[in-house]
Design a protein around this motif. Structure first.
Motif, PDB file in Angstrom:
ATOM      1  N   ILE A  35      -7.567  -6.742   4.911  1.00 16.90           N
ATOM      2  CA  ILE A  35      -6.933  -5.711   4.084  1.00 16.90           C
ATOM      3  C   ILE A  35      -7.658  -4.905   3.508  1.00 16.90           C
ATOM      4  O   ILE A  35      -7.677  -3.458   3.470  1.00 16.90           O
ATOM      5  CB  ILE A  35      -5.838  -6.393   2.777  1.00 16.90           C
ATOM      6  CG1 ILE A  35      -4.986  -7.248   3.439  1.00 16.90           C
ATOM      7  CG2 ILE A  35      -5.447  -5.032   1.955  1.00 16.90           C
ATOM      8  CD1 ILE A  35      -4.128  -7.865   2.528  1.00 16.90           C
ATOM      9  N   GLU A  36      -9.049  -5.156   3.148  1.00 15.31           N
ATOM     10  CA  GLU A  36     -10.105  -4.365   2.705  1.00 15.31           C
ATOM     11  C   GLU A  36     -10.316  -3.408   3.980  1.00 15.31           C
ATOM     12  O   GLU A  36     -10.609  -2.128   3.612  1.00 15.31           O
ATOM     13  CB  GLU A  36     -11.232  -5.008   2.010  1.00 15.31           C
ATOM     14  CG  GLU A  36     -11.198  -5.729   0.850  1.00 15.31           C
ATOM     15  CD  GLU A  36     -12.129  -6.497   0.595  1.00 15.31           C
ATOM     16  OE1 GLU A  36     -13.359  -6.294   0.919  1.00 15.31           O
ATOM     17  OE2 GLU A  36     -11.979  -7.638  -0.296  1.00 15.31           O
ATOM     18  N   ARG A  37     -10.673  -3.773   5.115  1.00 15.63           N
ATOM     19  CA  ARG A  37     -10.795  -2.932   6.070  1.00 15.63           C
ATOM     20  C   ARG A  37     -10.055  -2.176   6.411  1.00 15.63           C
ATOM     21  O   ARG A  37     -10.355  -0.766   6.762  1.00 15.63           O
ATOM     22  CB  ARG A  37     -11.408  -3.956   7.302  1.00 15.63           C
ATOM     23  CG  ARG A  37     -12.650  -4.642   7.267  1.00 15.63           C
ATOM     24  CD  ARG A  37     -13.759  -3.998   7.478  1.00 15.63           C
ATOM     25  NE  ARG A  37     -13.999  -3.443   8.631  1.00 15.63           N
ATOM     26  CZ  ARG A  37     -14.133  -2.235   9.097  1.00 15.63           C
ATOM     27  NH1 ARG A  37     -14.289  -1.297   8.072  1.00 15.63           N
ATOM     28  NH2 ARG A  37     -14.170  -1.655  10.249  1.00 15.63           N
ATOM     29  N   LEU A  52       0.807  -1.026   0.085  1.00 15.70           N
ATOM     30  CA  LEU A  52      -0.022   0.063  -0.043  1.00 15.70           C
ATOM     31  C   LEU A  52       0.978   1.224   0.012  1.00 15.70           C
ATOM     32  O   LEU A  52       0.196   2.388  -0.105  1.00 15.70           O
ATOM     33  CB  LEU A  52      -1.138  -0.106   1.374  1.00 15.70           C
ATOM     34  CG  LEU A  52      -2.011  -0.896   1.213  1.00 15.70           C
ATOM     35  CD1 LEU A  52      -2.732  -1.162   2.713  1.00 15.70           C
ATOM     36  CD2 LEU A  52      -2.707  -1.214   0.160  1.00 15.70           C
ATOM     37  N   ARG A 110      -8.045   5.251   4.590  1.00 21.48           N
ATOM     38  CA  ARG A 110      -8.760   6.447   3.898  1.00 21.48           C
ATOM     39  C   ARG A 110      -9.396   7.318   4.922  1.00 21.48           C
ATOM     40  O   ARG A 110      -9.453   8.658   4.770  1.00 21.48           O
ATOM     41  CB  ARG A 110      -9.791   5.836   2.784  1.00 21.48           C
ATOM     42  CG  ARG A 110     -10.455   6.715   2.040  1.00 21.48           C
ATOM     43  CD  ARG A 110     -11.477   6.168   0.921  1.00 21.48           C
ATOM     44  NE  ARG A 110     -10.674   5.050   0.205  1.00 21.48           N
ATOM     45  CZ  ARG A 110     -11.098   3.777   0.197  1.00 21.48           C
ATOM     46  NH1 ARG A 110     -12.021   3.327   0.897  1.00 21.48           N
ATOM     47  NH2 ARG A 110     -10.270   3.003  -0.571  1.00 21.48           N
ATOM     48  N   THR A 156      -7.708  -0.818   4.469  1.00 22.41           N
ATOM     49  CA  THR A 156      -7.597   0.258   3.423  1.00 22.41           C
ATOM     50  C   THR A 156      -8.764   1.280   3.717  1.00 22.41           C
ATOM     51  O   THR A 156      -8.432   2.382   3.630  1.00 22.41           O
ATOM     52  CB  THR A 156      -7.828  -0.496   2.117  1.00 22.41           C
ATOM     53  OG1 THR A 156      -6.925  -1.328   1.783  1.00 22.41           O
ATOM     54  CG2 THR A 156      -7.602   0.513   0.921  1.00 22.41           C
ATOM     55  N   GLU A 157      -9.981   0.870   4.179  1.00 22.23           N
ATOM     56  CA  GLU A 157     -10.888   1.554   4.492  1.00 22.23           C
ATOM     57  C   GLU A 157     -10.552   2.480   5.611  1.00 22.23           C
ATOM     58  O   GLU A 157     -10.992   3.994   5.605  1.00 22.23           O
ATOM     59  CB  GLU A 157     -12.371   1.120   4.832  1.00 22.23           C
ATOM     60  CG  GLU A 157     -12.884   0.259   3.537  1.00 22.23           C
ATOM     61  CD  GLU A 157     -14.031  -0.592   4.116  1.00 22.23           C
ATOM     62  OE1 GLU A 157     -14.264  -0.642   5.406  1.00 22.23           O
ATOM     63  OE2 GLU A 157     -14.475  -1.409   3.218  1.00 22.23           O
ATOM     64  N   THR A 169      -6.391 -11.270   6.590  1.00 24.78           N
ATOM     65  CA  THR A 169      -7.189 -11.851   5.300  1.00 24.78           C
ATOM     66  C   THR A 169      -7.369 -10.882   4.573  1.00 24.78           C
ATOM     67  O   THR A 169      -7.259  -9.737   4.683  1.00 24.78           O
ATOM     68  CB  THR A 169      -8.397 -12.306   6.036  1.00 24.78           C
ATOM     69  OG1 THR A 169      -9.176 -11.259   6.283  1.00 24.78           O
ATOM     70  CG2 THR A 169      -8.243 -13.281   7.332  1.00 24.78           C
ATOM     71  N   ASP A 170      -7.845 -11.416   3.419  1.00 23.16           N
ATOM     72  CA  ASP A 170      -8.123 -10.497   2.146  1.00 23.16           C
ATOM     73  C   ASP A 170      -9.276  -9.431   2.668  1.00 23.16           C
ATOM     74  O   ASP A 170      -9.145  -8.122   2.432  1.00 23.16           O
ATOM     75  CB  ASP A 170      -8.829 -11.052   0.939  1.00 23.16           C
ATOM     76  CG  ASP A 170      -7.645 -11.784   0.152  1.00 23.16           C
ATOM     77  OD1 ASP A 170      -6.370 -11.753   0.519  1.00 23.16           O
ATOM     78  OD2 ASP A 170      -7.746 -12.704  -0.457  1.00 23.16           O
ATOM     79  N   PHE A 171     -10.190  -9.822   3.332  1.00 17.35           N
ATOM     80  CA  PHE A 171     -11.175  -8.933   4.011  1.00 17.35           C
ATOM     81  C   PHE A 171     -10.445  -7.954   5.090  1.00 17.35           C
ATOM     82  O   PHE A 171     -10.866  -6.788   5.059  1.00 17.35           O
ATOM     83  CB  PHE A 171     -12.243  -9.665   4.848  1.00 17.35           C
ATOM     84  CG  PHE A 171     -13.539  -8.837   5.392  1.00 17.35           C
ATOM     85  CD1 PHE A 171     -14.191  -8.173   4.710  1.00 17.35           C
ATOM     86  CD2 PHE A 171     -13.129  -8.728   6.953  1.00 17.35           C
ATOM     87  CE1 PHE A 171     -15.144  -7.340   5.424  1.00 17.35           C
ATOM     88  CE2 PHE A 171     -14.087  -7.944   7.369  1.00 17.35           C
ATOM     89  CZ  PHE A 171     -15.278  -7.180   6.816  1.00 17.35           C
ATOM     90  N   ASP A 219     -12.617  -8.273  12.089  1.00 15.23           N
ATOM     91  CA  ASP A 219     -12.183  -7.264  10.975  1.00 15.23           C
ATOM     92  C   ASP A 219     -11.200  -7.831   9.989  1.00 15.23           C
ATOM     93  O   ASP A 219     -10.833  -7.298   9.193  1.00 15.23           O
ATOM     94  CB  ASP A 219     -11.657  -6.096  11.553  1.00 15.23           C
ATOM     95  CG  ASP A 219     -12.563  -5.243  12.383  1.00 15.23           C
ATOM     96  OD1 ASP A 219     -13.676  -5.199  11.816  1.00 15.23           O
ATOM     97  OD2 ASP A 219     -12.393  -4.681  13.368  1.00 15.23           O
TER      98      ASP A 219
END
Length: 84
Positions: free
Chosen positions: A60-62, A21, A68, A64-65, A56-58, A39
């Motif tokens: 990493i999404e959390r 990232l 932001r 990233t949110e 987990t992939d989820f 999470d």
């Protein structure tokens, strides 16, 4: 009888996520400090290691949110993690 199966087949360490990232790893650790297992954040332990945070992939999404959010809301303070 139905048995719950864990569908996580891999995790990524916080060091790798920071590199992927382009974020400072120490800052990312502070952000991730707010995350729970729900999470997608877990601890991975190895021989002779104290453990490292991984996602987990989820997760990493959390994360990233959350990145932001903190970048858009500079007045919101991040809870600092205790020193190692």
């Amino acid at each position: 009888m139905t048995t719950h199966l864990n569908k996580v087949h891999h995790v990524t360490t916080i060091t790798q996520v920071a590199r992927d990232l382009g974020e400072d790893e120490d800052w990312l650790r502070d952000v991730a400090n707010e995350m729970e297992i729900e999470d997608g954040a877990i601890w991975v332990y190895g021989v002779g290691e104290g453990g490292i945070r991984a996602f987990t992939d989820f997760g990493i999404e959390r994360l990233t949110e959350m990145i932001r959010f903190y970048k858009e809301n500079l007045d919101v303070r991040i809870r600092r993690r205790p020193p190692d």
